[in-house]
Design an enzyme around this catalytic site. Sequence first.
Site, mmCIF file in Angstrom:
data_model
loop_
_atom_site.group_PDB
_atom_site.id
_atom_site.type_symbol
_atom_site.label_atom_id
_atom_site.label_comp_id
_atom_site.label_asym_id
_atom_site.label_seq_id
_atom_site.Cartn_x
_atom_site.Cartn_y
_atom_site.Cartn_z
ATOM 1 N N LYS A 1 0.837 -1.209 0.000
ATOM 2 C CA LYS A 1 0.000 0.000 0.000
ATOM 3 C C LYS A 1 0.875 1.263 0.000
ATOM 4 O O LYS A 1 0.675 2.167 -0.807
ATOM 5 C CB LYS A 1 -0.938 0.008 1.222
ATOM 6 C CG LYS A 1 -1.855 -1.211 1.306
ATOM 7 C CD LYS A 1 -2.786 -1.143 2.493
ATOM 8 C CE LYS A 1 -2.106 -1.202 3.845
ATOM 9 N NZ LYS A 1 -1.416 -2.480 4.128
ATOM 10 N N ARG B 1 -9.893 0.619 9.019
ATOM 11 C CA ARG B 1 -9.407 -0.720 9.337
ATOM 12 C C ARG B 1 -10.410 -1.510 10.152
ATOM 13 O O ARG B 1 -10.160 -2.668 10.474
ATOM 14 C CB ARG B 1 -8.146 -0.564 10.191
ATOM 15 C CG ARG B 1 -6.866 -0.942 9.516
ATOM 16 C CD ARG B 1 -5.779 -0.751 10.547
ATOM 17 N NE ARG B 1 -4.567 -1.386 10.166
ATOM 18 C CZ ARG B 1 -3.609 -0.798 9.458
ATOM 19 N NH1 ARG B 1 -3.766 0.416 9.022
ATOM 20 N NH2 ARG B 1 -2.511 -1.447 9.198
ATOM 21 N N ARG C 1 11.622 -5.504 4.838
ATOM 22 C CA ARG C 1 11.399 -4.072 4.559
ATOM 23 C C ARG C 1 12.418 -3.196 5.302
ATOM 24 O O ARG C 1 12.725 -3.431 6.475
ATOM 25 C CB ARG C 1 9.993 -3.668 4.992
ATOM 26 C CG ARG C 1 9.796 -2.151 4.945
ATOM 27 C CD ARG C 1 8.376 -1.714 5.115
ATOM 28 N NE ARG C 1 7.659 -2.423 6.141
ATOM 29 C CZ ARG C 1 6.335 -2.485 6.214
ATOM 30 N NH1 ARG C 1 5.601 -1.877 5.308
ATOM 31 N NH2 ARG C 1 5.746 -3.142 7.173
ATOM 32 N N ARG D 1 11.240 -1.252 10.925
ATOM 33 C CA ARG D 1 10.144 -0.949 11.846
ATOM 34 C C ARG D 1 10.055 -1.973 12.969
ATOM 35 O O ARG D 1 10.233 -3.156 12.746
ATOM 36 C CB ARG D 1 8.813 -0.922 11.068
ATOM 37 C CG ARG D 1 8.491 0.442 10.504
ATOM 38 C CD ARG D 1 7.367 0.428 9.520
ATOM 39 N NE ARG D 1 6.176 -0.271 9.954
ATOM 40 C CZ ARG D 1 5.064 -0.347 9.218
ATOM 41 N NH1 ARG D 1 5.004 0.248 8.043
ATOM 42 N NH2 ARG D 1 4.010 -0.998 9.657
ATOM 43 N N ARG E 1 -0.638 -8.735 13.266
ATOM 44 C CA ARG E 1 -1.234 -7.767 12.338
ATOM 45 C C ARG E 1 -2.085 -8.483 11.290
ATOM 46 O O ARG E 1 -3.153 -7.998 10.904
ATOM 47 C CB ARG E 1 -0.138 -6.921 11.677
ATOM 48 C CG ARG E 1 0.413 -5.859 12.628
ATOM 49 C CD ARG E 1 1.795 -5.395 12.245
ATOM 50 N NE ARG E 1 1.869 -4.779 10.946
ATOM 51 C CZ ARG E 1 3.001 -4.644 10.247
ATOM 52 N NH1 ARG E 1 4.135 -5.106 10.735
ATOM 53 N NH2 ARG E 1 2.976 -4.052 9.079
HETATM 54 P P1 AP5 Z 1 4.790 -1.642 1.835
HETATM 55 O O1 AP5 Z 1 4.476 -0.820 0.641
HETATM 56 O O2 AP5 Z 1 5.550 -1.021 2.947
HETATM 57 O O3 AP5 Z 1 3.449 -2.364 2.352
HETATM 58 P P2 AP5 Z 1 2.201 -1.795 3.159
HETATM 59 O O4 AP5 Z 1 1.004 -2.461 2.592
HETATM 60 O O5 AP5 Z 1 2.228 -0.285 3.179
HETATM 61 O O6 AP5 Z 1 2.558 -2.413 4.551
HETATM 62 P P3 AP5 Z 1 2.420 -1.873 6.050
HETATM 63 O O7 AP5 Z 1 3.084 -2.915 6.885
HETATM 64 O O8 AP5 Z 1 2.936 -0.467 6.179
HETATM 65 O O9 AP5 Z 1 0.912 -1.904 6.221
HETATM 66 P P4 AP5 Z 1 0.169 -1.977 7.538
HETATM 67 O O10 AP5 Z 1 -1.210 -1.732 7.057
HETATM 68 O O11 AP5 Z 1 0.384 -3.201 8.332
HETATM 69 O O12 AP5 Z 1 0.880 -0.850 8.406
HETATM 70 P P5 AP5 Z 1 0.513 0.660 8.747
HETATM 71 O O13 AP5 Z 1 1.758 1.448 8.655
HETATM 72 O O14 AP5 Z 1 -0.683 1.103 8.004
HETATM 73 O O15 AP5 Z 1 5.565 -2.964 1.319
HETATM 74 C C1 AP5 Z 1 6.033 -3.915 2.259
HETATM 75 C C2 AP5 Z 1 7.377 -4.479 1.769
HETATM 76 O O16 AP5 Z 1 7.148 -5.232 0.569
HETATM 77 C C3 AP5 Z 1 8.412 -3.385 1.409
HETATM 78 O O17 AP5 Z 1 9.679 -3.817 1.776
HETATM 79 C C4 AP5 Z 1 8.276 -3.264 -0.126
HETATM 80 O O18 AP5 Z 1 9.502 -2.856 -0.724
HETATM 81 C C5 AP5 Z 1 7.907 -4.691 -0.521
HETATM 82 N N1 AP5 Z 1 7.050 -4.745 -1.707
HETATM 83 C C6 AP5 Z 1 6.042 -3.897 -2.034
HETATM 84 N N2 AP5 Z 1 5.485 -4.273 -3.200
HETATM 85 C C7 AP5 Z 1 6.127 -5.407 -3.576
HETATM 86 C C8 AP5 Z 1 5.995 -6.297 -4.694
HETATM 87 N N3 AP5 Z 1 5.084 -6.084 -5.665
HETATM 88 N N4 AP5 Z 1 6.832 -7.373 -4.760
HETATM 89 C C9 AP5 Z 1 7.747 -7.602 -3.782
HETATM 90 N N5 AP5 Z 1 7.929 -6.802 -2.711
HETATM 91 C C10 AP5 Z 1 7.123 -5.710 -2.618
HETATM 92 O O19 AP5 Z 1 0.053 0.513 10.280
HETATM 93 C C11 AP5 Z 1 0.967 0.166 11.289
HETATM 94 C C12 AP5 Z 1 0.236 0.066 12.615
HETATM 95 O O20 AP5 Z 1 -0.371 1.335 12.930
HETATM 96 C C13 AP5 Z 1 -0.938 -0.927 12.677
HETATM 97 O O21 AP5 Z 1 -0.506 -2.259 12.936
HETATM 98 C C14 AP5 Z 1 -1.784 -0.336 13.810
HETATM 99 O O22 AP5 Z 1 -1.236 -0.637 15.066
HETATM 100 C C15 AP5 Z 1 -1.641 1.167 13.583
HETATM 101 N N6 AP5 Z 1 -2.701 1.695 12.706
HETATM 102 C C16 AP5 Z 1 -2.545 2.251 11.469
HETATM 103 N N7 AP5 Z 1 -3.722 2.611 10.960
HETATM 104 C C17 AP5 Z 1 -4.668 2.279 11.886
HETATM 105 C C18 AP5 Z 1 -6.081 2.379 11.917
HETATM 106 N N8 AP5 Z 1 -6.777 2.895 10.878
HETATM 107 N N9 AP5 Z 1 -6.724 1.925 13.023
HETATM 108 C C19 AP5 Z 1 -6.042 1.397 14.063
HETATM 109 N N10 AP5 Z 1 -4.709 1.256 14.096
HETATM 110 C C20 AP5 Z 1 -4.020 1.698 13.008
#
Ligand code: AP5
Length: 210
Positions: free
Chosen positions: A13, A88, A127, A155, A166
């Site tokens: 994402k 979420r 990552r 991270r 997660r």
């Molecule tokens: P990346 O692009 O970083 O993936 P992502 O989907 O953004 O992953 P996140 O882990 O950031 O998502 P998340 O939803 O768990 O975390 P968030 O920060 O929102 O890609 C991942 C890896 O894969 C990278 O190394 C990339 O290079 C690689 N990659 C990408 N595309 C690829 C491909 N096509 N092929 C191969 N490799 C590839 O949330 C973190 C925490 O915040 C949550 O756990 C929660 O505690 C809190 N939080 C956030 N939002 C909320 C909410 N709305 N409500 C409650 N808690 C929340």
Amino acid sequence: MRMILVGPPGAGKGTQAARLVETLRISHISTGDMLRAAVKEGTALGIEADRHMKTGGLVPDAVVIGMVLERIAKPDCANGFMLDGFPRTVPQAEALDAAMSAAGIALDAVVLIEVADELIIERVTGRRTDPVTGTIYHLKYAPPPAEVADRLQHRKDDTVEACTARLDKYHGETEPVLPFYQAKGILRRVDGVGSLDEVTARLMTALGRV
Ligand code: AP5
């Protein structure tokens, strides 16, 4: 355009949002990034968020909903926005819907990036993020250039344990949001496996921007 990018942790994402918002000229709103910034600043919100984030839990709805509704009311969102990581939970989706209806605006698309659980742990544990530019790398799939290698960050929720938690939260609390958008006819599904360029092209097609 007003849209949501949804998908499991590590689906791509953040990576794809950074590419798409340049082309679409809309604001990228990542709740994960906003919460990590609050943790780094040590604000009250950050201290509360950190307790949940480091173990892979969700930050309470009331905290996140207030933060996002305030953010999308800012002037840079007037021409559109891409929400990444929100909503979420069903209450978050309902709160967003109510606030947007009250403002007389509506979502154009909700795009789900699909990646099987088996691939997620490898993506997340490999990552690395550049704290200076915000660029997201992967040691194998999107390798960082040598000159930034020393400053890259891993991270603290990118461990196998936190990522497993997660994924559980994603299946238990976020997937139930999808029928809400399916019923509105705005849910699009995109295969998240392939090169970064291939996935970007699929997303643009799903958004009708080819
Ligand atoms: P990346 O692009 O970083 O993936 P992502 O989907 O953004 O992953 P996140 O882990 O950031 O998502 P998340 O939803 O768990 O975390 P968030 O920060 O929102 O890609 C991942 C890896 O894969 C990278 O190394 C990339 O290079 C690689 N990659 C990408 N595309 C690829 C491909 N096509 N092929 C191969 N490799 C590839 O949330 C973190 C925490 O915040 C949550 O756990 C929660 O505690 C809190 N939080 C956030 N939002 C909320 C909410 N709305 N409500 C409650 N808690 C929340």
